[in-house]
Write a protein that holds these residues in place. Structure first.
Motif, short mmCIF file in Angstrom:
data_model
loop_
_atom_site.label_atom_id
_atom_site.label_comp_id
_atom_site.label_asym_id
_atom_site.label_seq_id
_atom_site.Cartn_x
_atom_site.Cartn_y
_atom_site.Cartn_z
N ALA A 43 50.53 48.23 48.63
CA ALA A 43 49.24 48.11 47.96
C ALA A 43 48.49 46.88 48.40
O ALA A 43 47.27 46.90 48.59
CB ALA A 43 49.46 48.08 46.44
N THR A 44 49.20 45.77 48.59
CA THR A 44 48.54 44.54 49.05
C THR A 44 47.95 44.74 50.43
O THR A 44 46.83 44.28 50.72
CB THR A 44 49.55 43.38 49.06
N GLN A 45 48.68 45.43 51.31
CA GLN A 45 48.15 45.70 52.64
C GLN A 45 46.90 46.57 52.57
O GLN A 45 45.92 46.35 53.29
CB GLN A 45 49.22 46.39 53.49
N GLU A 49 43.23 39.01 44.93
CA GLU A 49 44.60 39.36 45.33
C GLU A 49 44.96 38.71 46.66
O GLU A 49 46.03 38.15 46.83
CB GLU A 49 44.73 40.89 45.45
N LYS A 50 44.06 38.80 47.62
CA LYS A 50 44.34 38.26 48.96
C LYS A 50 44.47 36.75 48.93
O LYS A 50 45.25 36.17 49.70
CB LYS A 50 43.25 38.68 49.93
N SER A 51 43.72 36.12 48.02
CA SER A 51 43.75 34.65 47.96
C SER A 51 44.79 34.12 46.99
O SER A 51 44.80 32.93 46.68
CB SER A 51 42.36 34.14 47.54
N GLY A 52 45.66 35.02 46.49
CA GLY A 52 46.67 34.58 45.54
C GLY A 52 46.09 34.16 44.21
O GLY A 52 46.65 33.30 43.53
N TRP A 53 44.95 34.73 43.85
CA TRP A 53 44.25 34.45 42.60
C TRP A 53 43.74 33.01 42.51
O TRP A 53 43.55 32.47 41.42
CB TRP A 53 45.11 34.80 41.38
N VAL A 54 43.51 32.40 43.68
CA VAL A 54 42.85 31.09 43.72
C VAL A 54 41.36 31.34 43.89
O VAL A 54 40.91 31.86 44.92
CB VAL A 54 43.40 30.24 44.88
N GLN A 55 40.58 30.98 42.88
CA GLN A 55 39.17 31.36 42.86
C GLN A 55 38.37 30.71 43.99
O GLN A 55 37.45 31.31 44.52
CB GLN A 55 38.57 31.01 41.49
N ALA A 56 38.72 29.49 44.35
CA ALA A 56 37.99 28.81 45.43
C ALA A 56 38.18 29.56 46.76
O ALA A 56 37.24 29.73 47.53
CB ALA A 56 38.46 27.36 45.55
N LYS A 57 39.42 30.02 47.03
CA LYS A 57 39.67 30.78 48.26
C LYS A 57 38.97 32.13 48.22
O LYS A 57 38.40 32.58 49.23
CB LYS A 57 41.18 30.98 48.44
N ALA A 58 38.98 32.77 47.06
CA ALA A 58 38.29 34.06 46.93
C ALA A 58 36.80 33.90 47.15
O ALA A 58 36.14 34.75 47.76
CB ALA A 58 38.56 34.66 45.56
N ALA A 59 36.25 32.78 46.68
CA ALA A 59 34.82 32.52 46.88
C ALA A 59 34.49 32.40 48.36
O ALA A 59 33.45 32.92 48.83
CB ALA A 59 34.43 31.25 46.13
N ARG A 60 35.36 31.73 49.13
CA ARG A 60 35.12 31.61 50.58
C ARG A 60 35.20 32.97 51.26
O ARG A 60 34.41 33.27 52.16
CB ARG A 60 36.13 30.64 51.19
N LEU A 61 36.14 33.82 50.84
CA LEU A 61 36.26 35.15 51.44
C LEU A 61 35.01 36.00 51.18
O LEU A 61 34.60 36.79 52.03
CB LEU A 61 37.48 35.87 50.86
N LEU A 62 34.41 35.81 50.01
CA LEU A 62 33.25 36.62 49.64
C LEU A 62 31.92 35.95 49.97
O LEU A 62 30.87 36.54 49.73
CB LEU A 62 33.31 36.92 48.13
N GLY A 63 31.98 34.74 50.51
CA GLY A 63 30.73 34.04 50.82
C GLY A 63 29.97 33.62 49.58
O GLY A 63 28.74 33.63 49.56
#
Length: 527
Positions: free
Chosen positions: A460-462, A493-507
């Protein structure tokens, strides 16, 4: 949209005198000779005018369709009242379905705190409490659910308000009868045959079948129709799709429902014992036959015989089975008396019987004898839109079994939806049971799923990562629909639920991500 009269909602207190006034009005209403709908509407109007509870709603349980349907609603406009007639809640689905399943009241201090709240009517204030109580039934199964929203947010008033609603529900149950049709799903008038034991029918009937996808709706409609007649049914589907549930539902919603339902696995015994097991034997028929014994066909006389894994049976067994299916006659092993039996046959297999016939492993004449009415169950991977509803149903079932509240996070749900489930519903149920056992606080989150079910978690993660958008394509998307919600969950999920990393992924900025998490009601797992 709201046509309720203007009422002062400041500093309201759920005091005893207002309870008595409301109960008096309700008792007067119940003493009148009104239609059920008018009676219920008058009751929930009294809740608003005298007990400070808005948007009262009564949902009654329809056993034939195995769902709660809104019978009365107060406070909505005419257009919403028309739409609400098509709204349904299955057992274990949402707050109302959970109350029906667990048979006990639920009081939420604030609606927004509970992810089970579906708000299909788009009426309720998310900052206020919500109370839902079962309407007791004579057989222990609730007739339905009574729900309303207190106009004040004081948590100290919730216990009293809940007890009051339970009293009102007790009054309703003395007036309202279960939702029934002149003829039930079997087509037989109620007075001409007995109703099956309620608990047995609930356990083995439509209550345990969940799904709102197009394929499952077609199957439910087919079961309703097939159950009316004694036609032989062949249930086909992969292992774990619920073939036995289908057989149970057909039998317990048929004219034979009060007669025996006998199950037999065609690969459970060697050929040498199959004949004795199915047809019985006389005393002394062979070594060890110390007494006469009835076979499965005799035991099922007047009822239904479920032949599971029929595709695994041997040719010699198939030949013996064919005669009794054609003639309805048999002899016990070692006997010479012909016994006539009246048995409905439901067979199930996960094999391709057409290929088995071509290869000579399955008799063609038996194939046509069994394949009168065919029901094909789709694998879970082909009805993934049912996974959320099915998961909520299974969690409610586990919660009742374990005697505690269970819930699942959005991250875990997203993980489950992106797995192919080769073991189908059985694998999903096992996965959730393992996760519930390992959940100390009753929350099944992504980490518990990952640690207890490596294969689905990895796959599922993949899948989530493959579907994750590029940062430039995520900019400027403010649509809060389901796709956008899933996109944000995928990034988390991809960022391990770290909001700062998720923000970078989503711009996006971390503040935007935090706002959207709150606005989209996404549960963040505790790491």
């Amino acid at each position: 949209m709201n046509n309720l009269p203007i009422v002062d909602r400041v500093s309201r207190h759920f005091d005893l005198s207002r309870q008595f006034t409301a109960l008096h009005k309700i008792s007067v209403t119940l003493s009148r000779s009104l239609e059920t709908g008018q009676t219920l509407l008058a009751i929930i109007r009294a809740l608003y005018e005298n007990a400070d509870m808005q948007y009262g709603m009564v949902c009654l349980f329809d056993k034939a369709r195995s769902a709660l349907f809104i019978e009365a609603l107060y406070g909505a406009d005419s257009e919403m009242e028309k739409k609400c007639k098509n709204v349904r809640y299955r057992i274990g689905e949402g707050i109302l379905g959970a109350v029906m399943s667990q048979r006990r009241s639920l009081a939420l201090p604030r609606i927004s705190d509970d992810p089970r709240f579906l708000d299909r009517l788009n009426l309720y204030d998310y900052s206020l409490p919500f109370i839902s109580v079962p309407i007791p039934g004579s057989d222990g199964i609730p007739l339905g659910v009574l729900a309303a929203q207190p106009m004040a947010a004081g948590e100290d008033q919730l216990p009293a308000a809940t007890r009051f609603l339970e009293m009102v529900a007790n009054l309703i149950c003395q007036t309202v009868r279960p939702v029934e049709h002149p003829c039930d799903v079997t087509g037989a008038p109620k007075q001409q045959r007995g109703t099956p034991r309620p608990l047995v029918k609930q356990r083995y009937g439509f209550d345990n079948m969940v799904g709102s996808s197009r394929s499952m709706r077609r199957i439910f409609d087919m079961i309703h129709q097939v159950a009316k007649w004694d036609t032989t049914v062949l249930v086909r589907g992969e292992s774990g799709t619920g073939k036995e549930l289908i057989a149970n539902a057909i039998h317990y919603n048929s004219p034979r429902a009060r007669e025996p339902f006998v199950k037999f696995n065609c690969v459970a015994l060697p050929d040498t014992l199959l004949e004795s097991e199915l047809f019985g034997h006389e005393k002394g028929a062979y070594t060890g036959a110390v007494r006469q014994r009835k076979g499965r066909f005799e035991l099922a006389d007047g009822g239904t015989l479920f032949l599971d894994e029929i595709g695994e049976s041997s040719l010699s067994f198939q030949g013996k089975l064919l005669r009794i299916l054609q003639e309805g006659e048999m002899e016990r092993v070692g006997g010479d008396t012909t016994i006539k039996v009246n048995v409905r046959i439901i067979a199930a297999t996960n094999r391709n019987l057409e290929e088995e016939v071509q290869s000579g492993n399955f008799r063609e004449d038996l194939y046509y004898r069994l394949n009168v009415m065919q029901i094909n169950l789709p694998p879970l991977r082909k009805r993934q839109e049912d996974i959320v509803e099915l998961t909520q149903f299974l969690i409610a079932k586990l919660a009742a079994k374990q005697g505690r509240d269970l819930r699942i996070s959005e991250g875990a749900l997203c993980l489950l939806k992106n797995y192919s489930w080769p073991g189908n519903v059985r694998e999903l149920e096992n996965c959730l049971e393992r996760a519930s056992v390992m959940s100390k606080e009753g929350l099944i989150d992504r980490n518990i799923i990952v640690s207890n079910q490596r294969t689905p978690a990895r796959q599922a993660t993949q899948a989530l990562r493959r579907n994750l958008p590029h940062p430039q394509s995520a900019e400027g998307q403010d649509d809060d629909d389901l796709d956008d919600r899933q996109r944000l969950i995928a990034a988390l999920e991809k960022s391990g639920w770290v909001q700062a990393k998720a923000a970078r992924l989503l711009g996006m900025t971390p503040r935007q991500v935090a706002y959207r998490i709150q606005n989209l009601n996404i549960d963040i797992p505790r790491l």
